[in-house]
Design an enzyme around this catalytic site. Structure first.
Site, PDB file in Angstrom:
ATOM      1  N   LYS A 192       0.852  -1.192   0.000  1.00 38.54           N
ATOM      2  CA  LYS A 192       0.000   0.000   0.000  1.00 38.54           C
ATOM      3  C   LYS A 192       0.881   1.232   0.000  1.00 38.54           C
ATOM      4  O   LYS A 192       1.466   1.595   1.002  1.00 38.54           O
ATOM      5  CB  LYS A 192      -0.948   0.045   1.192  1.00 38.54           C
ATOM      6  N   GLU A 268       9.075   0.903  11.267  1.00 39.99           N
ATOM      7  CA  GLU A 268      10.136   1.919  11.143  1.00 39.99           C
ATOM      8  C   GLU A 268       9.436   3.264  11.240  1.00 39.99           C
ATOM      9  O   GLU A 268       8.759   3.683  10.302  1.00 39.99           O
ATOM     10  CB  GLU A 268      10.878   1.716   9.811  1.00 39.99           C
ATOM     11  N   CYS A 302      13.036  10.394   7.842  1.00 40.17           N
ATOM     12  CA  CYS A 302      12.808   9.965   9.227  1.00 40.17           C
ATOM     13  C   CYS A 302      14.077  10.075  10.061  1.00 40.17           C
ATOM     14  O   CYS A 302      14.017  10.285  11.252  1.00 40.17           O
ATOM     15  CB  CYS A 302      12.252   8.559   9.264  1.00 40.17           C
ATOM     16  N   GLU A 400       8.720  15.298  16.164  1.00 48.13           N
ATOM     17  CA  GLU A 400       9.217  15.186  14.789  1.00 48.13           C
ATOM     18  C   GLU A 400       8.459  16.177  13.900  1.00 48.13           C
ATOM     19  O   GLU A 400       7.230  16.177  13.877  1.00 48.13           O
ATOM     20  CB  GLU A 400       9.000  13.760  14.268  1.00 48.13           C
TER      21      GLU A 400
HETATM   22  P1  ADP Z   1       2.989  10.401   7.466  1.00 43.33           P
HETATM   23  O1  ADP Z   1       2.646  11.056   8.744  1.00 43.33           O
HETATM   24  O2  ADP Z   1       4.412  10.438   7.102  1.00 43.33           O
HETATM   25  O3  ADP Z   1       2.042  10.677   6.337  1.00 43.33           O
HETATM   26  P2  ADP Z   1       1.645   7.996   8.073  1.00 43.33           P
HETATM   27  O4  ADP Z   1       2.108   7.128   9.160  1.00 43.33           O
HETATM   28  O5  ADP Z   1       0.386   8.766   8.239  1.00 43.33           O
HETATM   29  O6  ADP Z   1       2.869   8.891   7.765  1.00 43.33           O
HETATM   30  O7  ADP Z   1       1.525   7.183   6.703  1.00 43.33           O
HETATM   31  C1  ADP Z   1       2.405   6.198   6.292  1.00 43.33           C
HETATM   32  C2  ADP Z   1       1.609   5.116   5.588  1.00 43.33           C
HETATM   33  O8  ADP Z   1       0.690   4.562   6.505  1.00 43.33           O
HETATM   34  C3  ADP Z   1       0.780   5.615   4.412  1.00 43.33           C
HETATM   35  O9  ADP Z   1       0.778   4.626   3.388  1.00 43.33           O
HETATM   36  C4  ADP Z   1      -0.596   5.765   5.023  1.00 43.33           C
HETATM   37  O10 ADP Z   1      -1.645   5.688   4.100  1.00 43.33           O
HETATM   38  C5  ADP Z   1      -0.616   4.585   5.971  1.00 43.33           C
HETATM   39  N1  ADP Z   1      -1.600   4.704   7.064  1.00 43.33           N
HETATM   40  C6  ADP Z   1      -2.095   5.824   7.637  1.00 43.33           C
HETATM   41  N2  ADP Z   1      -3.002   5.525   8.580  1.00 43.33           N
HETATM   42  C7  ADP Z   1      -3.097   4.170   8.637  1.00 43.33           C
HETATM   43  C8  ADP Z   1      -3.855   3.230   9.411  1.00 43.33           C
HETATM   44  N3  ADP Z   1      -4.724   3.624  10.333  1.00 43.33           N
HETATM   45  N4  ADP Z   1      -3.645   1.919   9.191  1.00 43.33           N
HETATM   46  C9  ADP Z   1      -2.776   1.494   8.278  1.00 43.33           C
HETATM   47  N5  ADP Z   1      -2.050   2.318   7.497  1.00 43.33           N
HETATM   48  C10 ADP Z   1      -2.192   3.638   7.666  1.00 43.33           C
END
Ligand code: ADP
Length: 501
Positions: A192, A268, A302, A400
Site C-alpha cells: 500500500k 520503522e 525519518c 518530529e
Molecule cells: P505520514 O505522517 O508520514 O504521512 P503515516 O504514518 O500517516 O505517515 O503514513 C504512512 C503510511 O501509513 C501511508 O501509506 C498511510 O496511508 C498509511 N496509514 C495511515 N493511517 C493508517 C492506518 N490507520 N492503518 C494502516 N495504514 C495507515
C-alpha cells in the site's frame, strides 16, 4: 545510461507520461470495486496530476486473496532460490533502465529533486533487489545434536503473505527495500503506497511483471491509511506487516495485529535524531553535514538530524558559518531550475503542519537564524529554517517536524551531549562529528539509536540494517536482518536409532 539519455538530474526535462493509475491485483491493472478514485497532486503547484483508483477493504481482500493463492498454490515460494534471485535481478535491471521515467514521476508526485531520486531512490531500490536476489539461494537452517536419541534440524520457510505499508518521502526506495527481502524469502506481497505518492509503486509493479514475477506475487493497492492501510493491518490472511511511517500510525498497526491474528509487525517510525559536533571537528565539513542532515529531501526524512548540538567553544563560529552558507541555498522548482537545492513539501497538509511547528517555535521563544516563512508564489515551498536559543522542553525540540527545520543547540561536555542526545522518546539515527576516536567511540556506545554515523550522515546501503529502537519502532529494513523477518523457523526432530554417535 538511461539517465544520461534523458538528461534527468539536470533540469529542465520532459514531463513523464502517467501510464498506470489503477490497482494492480493478480497481475492486472483494475478499477477499485467501488469505482472511486482520488487525486494525486503536484506539490510545485497544487494542481492535479492524475486520478488514481482508490482501494478499500474489498480491494484489499481481493489483493490478499491473489497473494494467498500465489503463495499456497503458485510457483514463487516453490521455485529454487536461485531462480527467484534471477528474476529479481531482472527486475533490478529494469528499474535502472527506467530510472529516468521513475525519477521524473517521483519528482512530479513528491516534489523530490530528480538528482536525489536518481542517486538515492533508484540506487536503493535496484541495490536492494540485487542484494536480496543474491541472498535468495542462501537461506539455510541448522542441524542440532539433541539430548537423547534424537537429532533435529531447522527449516527456514517463507512466512506467507506480507503486507507492506509505505510512506511518501522515498516512495521508490521504500518499495524496493520492503519488497526485495519479502520476495527473496519466497513470500507474496500486498503493497500500500502512500496516498500522496501512488504513481511510482504502480510503475514498479508493471516492471515486476515485465521481469517475470508471476501474477499475484506482487499486488499494489493505492488508497488511504484508515481504509486500505487498516484493512491490511487487521487482515486475518496477512501473515506479517512491515510498515514505515509515523509513530502514531505504528501504534495503530500493532493494535490491529493484536486484535486480529497476531501477525508479526516491523515498524520503522519517526525520529528526532541528534547530530553532535565536537570542538575538534573540521568546521566546514560539520556545517555541510548539519545542512544535509536537515534539509536533504526538504527535511522529509525519518532520520533527519533535527537536533544539532555544537560544543560551546566553537558554537559562535559554527553558527556564523552556517548562516553564511545558507545564503546560497536555493529553494524552488527542482524540475525546471538547475540551481535548486530544495523543492516543495509533499502536500498541503504537510506544508501547513511544518509551518505550524515553525509558529510554535517562534511563540515558545526560540530565535530564527534563517527562514521561518513559506516562499514561492504557489506550491508548498518553505524556507530552510534554523532555530537557535532552543530549550529541550520546547515542542520543536521534542516532536518530529518532518520538514526543513533545524534546532541548533549548545553543549559543554561529552556526558552532557550524550545525556541530551538520549533525552528523547525516539531512537532512530544519531551522528557524531569529531577527530577524537575515543570521543566518537564513547558516543557510539552510549547513544540509544538504531544507526550511528561518525563524520558522515545519511550513508545507507543494502547490507546496512536500517531501523530504530524506543518509539522509533523495531525490526530492520535492509541487511540480512530484513530477510529474517519474512522467514519462519521450523524445528524438526527425528529419532536417532542404533547410532553410536
Ligand atoms: P505520514 O505522517 O508520514 O504521512 P503515516 O504514518 O500517516 O505517515 O503514513 C504512512 C503510511 O501509513 C501511508 O501509506 C498511510 O496511508 C498509511 N496509514 C495511515 N493511517 C493508517 C492506518 N490507520 N492503518 C494502516 N495504514 C495507515
Amino acid at each position: 545510461p538511461a539517465a544520461e539519455e534523458k538528461n534527468v538530474g539536470a533540469p529542465p526535462f520532459e514531463m513523464p507520461e502517467i501510464r498506470f493509475t489503477k490497482l494492480f491485483i493478480n497481475g492486472c491493472f483494475v478499477d477499485a470495486g467501488s469505482g472511486r478514485t482520488f487525486e494525486t497532486r503536484d506539490p510545485r503547484t497544487g494542481d492535479v496530476i492524475a486520478s488514481v483508483a482508490e482501494g478499500d477493504k474489498e480491494d484489499v481482500d481481493l489483493a490478499v486473496k491473489a497473494a494467498r493463492d500465489a503463495f499456497d498454490h503458485g510457483e514463487w515460494p516453490r521455485m529454487s532460490g536461485s531462480e527467484r534471485g534471477r528474476i529479481m535481478m531482472r527486475f533490478a535491471d529494469l528499474v535502472e533502465q527506467h530510472a529516468g521515467e521513475l525519477a521524473a514521476l517521483e519528482s512530479l508526485d513528491a516534489g523530490k529533486h530528480p538528482a536525489v531520486t536518481m542517486a538515492v531512490d533508484i540506487g536503493n531500490a535496484a541495490g536492494s533487489l540485487r542484494y536480496f536476489a543474491g541472498a535468495a539461494d542462501k537461506i539455510h537452517g541448522e542441524t542440532l545434536k539433541m539430548r537423547g536419541q534424537f537429532q533435529g534440524y531447522t527449516l527456514r520457510e517463507p512466512l506467507g503473505v506480507a503486507g507492506l505499508i509505505i510512506p511518501w518521502n522515498f516512495p521508490t526506495t521504500m518499495f524496493g527495500i520492503k519488497v526485495a527481502p519479502a520476495l527473496a524469502a519466497g513470500c507474496t506481497v500486498v503493497v500500500k503506497p502512500a496516498e500522496q505518492t501512488p504513481l511510482s509503486a504502480l510503475y514498479l509493479a508493471d516492471l515486476a511483471k515485465q521481469a517475470g514475477i508471476p501474477d499475484g506475487v506482487i499486488n499494489v493497492v493505492p488508497g488511504f491509511g484508515p481504509t486500505a492501510g487498516a484493512a491490511i493491518a487487521s487482515h486475518m490472511n496477512v501473515d506479517i506487516v512491515s510498515f514505515t511511517g509515523s509513530t502514531e500510525v505504528g501504534r495503530l498497526i500493532m493494535e490491529a495485529s493484536a486484535k486480529s491474528n497476531l501477525k508479526p509487525v516491523s515498524l520503522e517510525l519517526g525520529g528526532k535524531s541528534p547530530l553532535i559536533i565536537f570542538d575538534d571537528a573540521d568546521l566546514d565539513m560539520a556545517v555541510e553535514l548539519a545542512i544535509s542532515a536537515n534539509f536533504f529531501n526538504k527535511g522529509e526524512a525519518c532520520v533527519a538530524a533535527s537536533r544539532v548540538y555544537v560544543q560551546d567553544s566553537i558554537y559562535d563560529r559554527f553558527e556564523k558559518k552556517l548562516a553564511e552558507r545558507m545564503k546560497s541555498w536555493v529553494v524552488g522548482d527542482p524540475l525546471n531550475d538547475p540551481r535548486v537545492d530544495q523543492g516543495p513539501q509533499v502536500d498541503k497538509a504537510q506544508y501547513e503542519r511544518v509551518l505550524s511547528f515553525i509558529d510554535r517555535g517562534k511563540r515558545e521563544g526560540a530565535t530564527l537564524l534563517t527562514g521561518g516563512k513559506p516562499c514561492g508564489k504557489k506550491g508548498y515551498y518553505i524556507e530552510p529554517t534554523i532555530f537557535t536559543n532552543v530549550k529541550e522542553d520546547m515542542v520543536i525540540a521534542k516532536e518530529e517536524i518532518f520538514g526543513p527545520v533545524m534546532c541548533l543547540m549548545k553543549f559543554k561536555t561529552v556526558e552532557e551531549a550524550i545525556a541530551r542526545a538520549n533525552g528523547t522518546t525516539y531512537g532512530l539515527g544519531a551522528g557524531v562529528v569529531t577527530r577524537d576516536l575515543d570521543v566518537a567511540n564513547r558516543v557510539v556506545r552510549s547513544v540509544r539509536a538504531g544507526l550511528v554515523w561518525v563524520n558522515c550522515y545519511f550513508a545507507v546501503s543494502s547490507d546496512c540494517p536500517f531501523g530504530g529502537r524506543k518509539m522509533s519502532g523495531f525490526g530492520k529494513d535492509e541487511g540480512m536482518h530484513a530477510l529474517d523477518k519474512f522467514l519462519a523457523v521450523k524445528s524438526v526432530v527425528t529419532p536417532l536409532r542404533d547410532s553410536p554417535w
